[in-house]
Design a protein around this motif. Structure first.
Motif, short mmCIF file in Angstrom:
data_model
loop_
_atom_site.label_atom_id
_atom_site.label_comp_id
_atom_site.label_asym_id
_atom_site.label_seq_id
_atom_site.Cartn_x
_atom_site.Cartn_y
_atom_site.Cartn_z
N VAL A 147 62.10 49.74 37.45
CA VAL A 147 62.04 50.97 38.24
C VAL A 147 63.28 50.97 39.14
N ASN A 148 64.44 50.87 38.53
CA ASN A 148 65.67 50.74 39.30
C ASN A 148 66.42 52.05 39.50
N PHE A 149 66.29 52.96 38.56
CA PHE A 149 67.08 54.18 38.61
C PHE A 149 66.18 55.39 38.37
N LEU A 150 66.67 56.55 38.73
CA LEU A 150 65.91 57.77 38.56
C LEU A 150 65.52 57.98 37.10
N CYS A 151 66.33 57.54 36.17
CA CYS A 151 66.01 57.69 34.74
C CYS A 151 64.82 56.82 34.33
N ASP A 152 64.42 55.88 35.17
CA ASP A 152 63.26 55.03 34.90
C ASP A 152 61.95 55.65 35.41
N ALA A 153 62.05 56.83 36.02
CA ALA A 153 60.88 57.46 36.63
C ALA A 153 59.90 57.95 35.57
N ARG A 154 58.66 57.96 35.95
CA ARG A 154 57.62 58.51 35.08
C ARG A 154 57.34 59.95 35.50
N ARG A 155 56.62 60.65 34.67
CA ARG A 155 56.19 62.00 35.00
C ARG A 155 55.11 61.94 36.08
N PRO A 156 54.86 63.03 36.78
CA PRO A 156 53.77 63.05 37.75
C PRO A 156 52.43 62.74 37.07
N THR A 157 51.58 62.06 37.79
CA THR A 157 50.27 61.69 37.24
C THR A 157 49.50 62.90 36.75
#
Length: 101
Positions: A64-74
């Protein structure tokens, strides 16, 4: 990818006779898709087949280091994957988690 789907289909053939009690998976869409494709015989409602809990958990993420590692909202994930438990996710949005690492 097509190759990834084929790999999941092969894995599904190999895992269909395992005595699986639950599937714990990262909450990223690509990993949720991989889990469903790899264990289709265990995913879904329990009316027509044996199913097990599919549980999304933040601590199963690779990074979870960069914005591209983000998940979608729950809330979005719950709509797209109705048979996966998202109770272990801390926030609807992923951004607070990204800022704390």
């Amino acid at each position: 990818t097509e190759k990834g789907v084929n790999q999941c289909n092969e894995l599904a053939k190999r895992t269909k006779d395992l005595n699986v009690e639950a599937i714990v998976v990262s909450p990223l869409s690509r990993t949720l898709d991989t889990a469903i494709l790899s264990f289709p015989h265990l995913y879904g409602d329990s009316k027509n087949k044996k199913t097990v809990p599919f549980i999304a958990h933040e601590e199963w993420r690779e990074t979870v280091n960069f914005l591209c590692d983000a998940r979608r909202p729950t809330s979005v994930l719950q709509q797209q994957y109705p048979h996966i438990c998202f109770n272990n996710l801390m926030n609807d949005e992923d951004y607070p988690i990204l800022g704390s690492h």
